[in-house]
Design a protein around this motif. Structure first.
Motif, PDB file in Angstrom:
ATOM      1  N   GLY A  50      42.036  -0.899  67.523  1.00  0.00           N
ATOM      2  CA  GLY A  50      42.758  -2.078  67.060  1.00  0.00           C
ATOM      3  C   GLY A  50      43.728  -2.563  68.117  1.00  0.00           C
ATOM      4  N   PRO A  51      44.089  -3.823  68.059  1.00  0.00           N
ATOM      5  CA  PRO A  51      44.934  -4.404  69.110  1.00  0.00           C
ATOM      6  C   PRO A  51      46.380  -3.902  69.119  1.00  0.00           C
ATOM      7  N   LYS A  52      46.870  -3.383  68.006  1.00  0.00           N
ATOM      8  CA  LYS A  52      48.276  -2.981  67.941  1.00  0.00           C
ATOM      9  C   LYS A  52      48.519  -1.521  68.298  1.00  0.00           C
ATOM     10  N   LEU A  53      47.471  -0.740  68.407  1.00  0.00           N
ATOM     11  CA  LEU A  53      47.632   0.664  68.791  1.00  0.00           C
ATOM     12  C   LEU A  53      47.739   0.717  70.306  1.00  0.00           C
ATOM     13  N   GLU A  54      48.802   1.330  70.803  1.00  0.00           N
ATOM     14  CA  GLU A  54      49.063   1.312  72.238  1.00  0.00           C
ATOM     15  C   GLU A  54      49.285   2.717  72.781  1.00  0.00           C
ATOM     16  N   GLY A  55      49.325   2.822  74.085  1.00  0.00           N
ATOM     17  CA  GLY A  55      49.687   4.058  74.769  1.00  0.00           C
ATOM     18  C   GLY A  55      48.687   5.176  74.588  1.00  0.00           C
ATOM     19  N   ALA A  56      49.239   6.376  74.482  1.00  0.00           N
ATOM     20  CA  ALA A  56      48.411   7.578  74.400  1.00  0.00           C
ATOM     21  C   ALA A  56      47.514   7.565  73.170  1.00  0.00           C
ATOM     22  N   MET A  57      48.014   7.039  72.054  1.00  0.00           N
ATOM     23  CA  MET A  57      47.192   7.012  70.839  1.00  0.00           C
ATOM     24  C   MET A  57      45.990   6.083  71.006  1.00  0.00           C
ATOM     25  N   ARG A  58      46.165   5.011  71.744  1.00  0.00           N
ATOM     26  CA  ARG A  58      45.033   4.109  71.994  1.00  0.00           C
ATOM     27  C   ARG A  58      43.974   4.810  72.834  1.00  0.00           C
ATOM     28  N   SER A  59      44.406   5.572  73.835  1.00  0.00           N
ATOM     29  CA  SER A  59      43.472   6.318  74.682  1.00  0.00           C
ATOM     30  C   SER A  59      42.812   7.461  73.923  1.00  0.00           C
ATOM     31  N   ALA A  60      43.576   8.089  73.040  1.00  0.00           N
ATOM     32  CA  ALA A  60      43.052   9.239  72.293  1.00  0.00           C
ATOM     33  C   ALA A  60      42.138   8.833  71.142  1.00  0.00           C
ATOM     34  N   PRO A 113      39.366   6.981  70.510  1.00  0.00           N
ATOM     35  CA  PRO A 113      37.904   7.186  70.507  1.00  0.00           C
ATOM     36  C   PRO A 113      37.529   8.665  70.543  1.00  0.00           C
ATOM     37  N   TRP A 114      38.330   9.470  71.220  1.00  0.00           N
ATOM     38  CA  TRP A 114      38.017  10.904  71.314  1.00  0.00           C
ATOM     39  C   TRP A 114      38.309  11.618  70.002  1.00  0.00           C
ATOM     40  N   LEU A 115      39.358  11.184  69.314  1.00  0.00           N
ATOM     41  CA  LEU A 115      39.655  11.752  68.004  1.00  0.00           C
ATOM     42  C   LEU A 115      38.556  11.391  67.006  1.00  0.00           C
ATOM     43  N   SER A 116      38.047  10.160  67.105  1.00  0.00           N
ATOM     44  CA  SER A 116      36.943   9.752  66.232  1.00  0.00           C
ATOM     45  C   SER A 116      35.701  10.591  66.497  1.00  0.00           C
ATOM     46  N   ARG A 117      35.392  10.781  67.752  1.00  0.00           N
ATOM     47  CA  ARG A 117      34.231  11.609  68.102  1.00  0.00           C
ATOM     48  C   ARG A 117      34.418  13.044  67.621  1.00  0.00           C
ATOM     49  N   ALA A 118      35.645  13.547  67.732  1.00  0.00           N
ATOM     50  CA  ALA A 118      35.930  14.910  67.273  1.00  0.00           C
ATOM     51  C   ALA A 118      35.746  15.030  65.759  1.00  0.00           C
ATOM     52  N   MET A 119      36.179  14.011  65.009  1.00  0.00           N
ATOM     53  CA  MET A 119      35.985  14.042  63.555  1.00  0.00           C
ATOM     54  C   MET A 119      34.497  14.035  63.205  1.00  0.00           C
ATOM     55  N   TYR A 120      33.727  13.209  63.888  1.00  0.00           N
ATOM     56  CA  TYR A 120      32.278  13.185  63.647  1.00  0.00           C
ATOM     57  C   TYR A 120      31.637  14.510  64.045  1.00  0.00           C
ATOM     58  N   ALA A 121      32.089  15.084  65.149  1.00  0.00           N
ATOM     59  CA  ALA A 121      31.540  16.382  65.569  1.00  0.00           C
ATOM     60  C   ALA A 121      31.843  17.456  64.539  1.00  0.00           C
ATOM     61  N   ALA A 122      33.084  17.484  64.047  1.00  0.00           N
ATOM     62  CA  ALA A 122      33.452  18.465  63.026  1.00  0.00           C
ATOM     63  C   ALA A 122      32.621  18.263  61.768  1.00  0.00           C
ATOM     64  N   LEU A 123      32.470  17.017  61.345  1.00  0.00           N
ATOM     65  CA  LEU A 123      31.652  16.724  60.169  1.00  0.00           C
ATOM     66  C   LEU A 123      30.212  17.157  60.388  1.00  0.00           C
ATOM     67  N   GLY A 124      29.671  16.839  61.553  1.00  0.00           N
ATOM     68  CA  GLY A 124      28.291  17.215  61.855  1.00  0.00           C
ATOM     69  C   GLY A 124      28.091  18.720  61.853  1.00  0.00           C
ATOM     70  N   ILE A 125      29.009  19.442  62.443  1.00  0.00           N
ATOM     71  CA  ILE A 125      28.898  20.910  62.494  1.00  0.00           C
ATOM     72  C   ILE A 125      28.966  21.511  61.094  1.00  0.00           C
ATOM     73  N   VAL A 126      29.963  21.080  60.313  1.00  0.00           N
ATOM     74  CA  VAL A 126      30.129  21.660  58.977  1.00  0.00           C
ATOM     75  C   VAL A 126      28.962  21.279  58.066  1.00  0.00           C
ATOM     76  N   THR A 127      28.489  20.052  58.144  1.00  0.00           N
ATOM     77  CA  THR A 127      27.360  19.674  57.284  1.00  0.00           C
ATOM     78  C   THR A 127      26.076  20.361  57.731  1.00  0.00           C
ATOM     79  N   ALA A 128      25.890  20.523  59.030  1.00  0.00           N
ATOM     80  CA  ALA A 128      24.694  21.242  59.510  1.00  0.00           C
ATOM     81  C   ALA A 128      24.736  22.709  59.092  1.00  0.00           C
ATOM     82  N   LEU A 129      25.901  23.338  59.188  1.00  0.00           N
ATOM     83  CA  LEU A 129      26.028  24.729  58.754  1.00  0.00           C
ATOM     84  C   LEU A 129      25.855  24.864  57.241  1.00  0.00           C
ATOM     85  N   THR A 130      26.277  23.845  56.513  1.00  0.00           N
ATOM     86  CA  THR A 130      26.066  23.855  55.063  1.00  0.00           C
ATOM     87  C   THR A 130      24.574  23.799  54.753  1.00  0.00           C
TER      88      THR A 130
END
Length: 139
Positions: free
Chosen positions: A54-64, A66-83
């Motif tokens: 989003g346009p209002k998120l700035e600084g380190a949080m803006r950089s982080a 996309p990586w936090l989103s990927r990490a959430m998807y990775a965690a979801l993928g791992i837990v659902t695959a293990l399930t």
């Protein structure tokens, strides 16, 4: 269609995760969770993530972001695959499924707090992205 599918899978997966945290890996709920979570991950892999900082998120949080989103998807993928693996009779030597559900729920709670903060403090409409259109007037 992609947006509606992602929103439906997002909320379905959350409800199923809450049920698994409350009751453990009950087979029908575990299968529904595995299928919804893996479908959500496959949709994101095939068509990319729908979120952005989003346009209002700035600084380190803006950089982080996309990586936090990927990490959430990775965690979801791992837990659902293990399930799914567990439901098929597979085993592994890592944490138990109830522990993994608790960890994923904890990460999901932080994810929700972050987006509530974005929506309220930054006023960037973050909650509009993952809520059905019918609920937007309530936000």
């Amino acid at each position: 269609m992609r947006r509606k599918a992602t929103i439906a899978l997002h909320w379905l997966t959350l409800v199923l995760l809450i049920l698994l945290v409350a009751g453990g890996p009950i087979p029908v709920i575990a299968w529904a969770f595995a299928l919804s979570g893996l479908t959500m991950c496959l949709l994101a892999l095939a068509q990319g993530l729908m979120n952005g900082p989003g346009p209002k998120l700035e600084g380190a949080m803006r950089s982080a972001h996309p990586w936090l989103s990927r990490a959430m998807y990775a965690a979801l993928g791992i837990v659902t695959a293990l399930t799914a693996w567990s439901q098929l009779g597979g085993t592994w030597s890592g944490p138990s499924l109830p522990d993994l559900y608790f960890y994923l729920m904890s990460a999901s709670s932080l994810h929700a707090i972050f987006h509530l903060w974005r929506h309220t403090a930054l006023g960037d409409g973050a909650l509009h992205r993952m809520t059905p259109t019918s609920t937007h007037k309530l936000l």
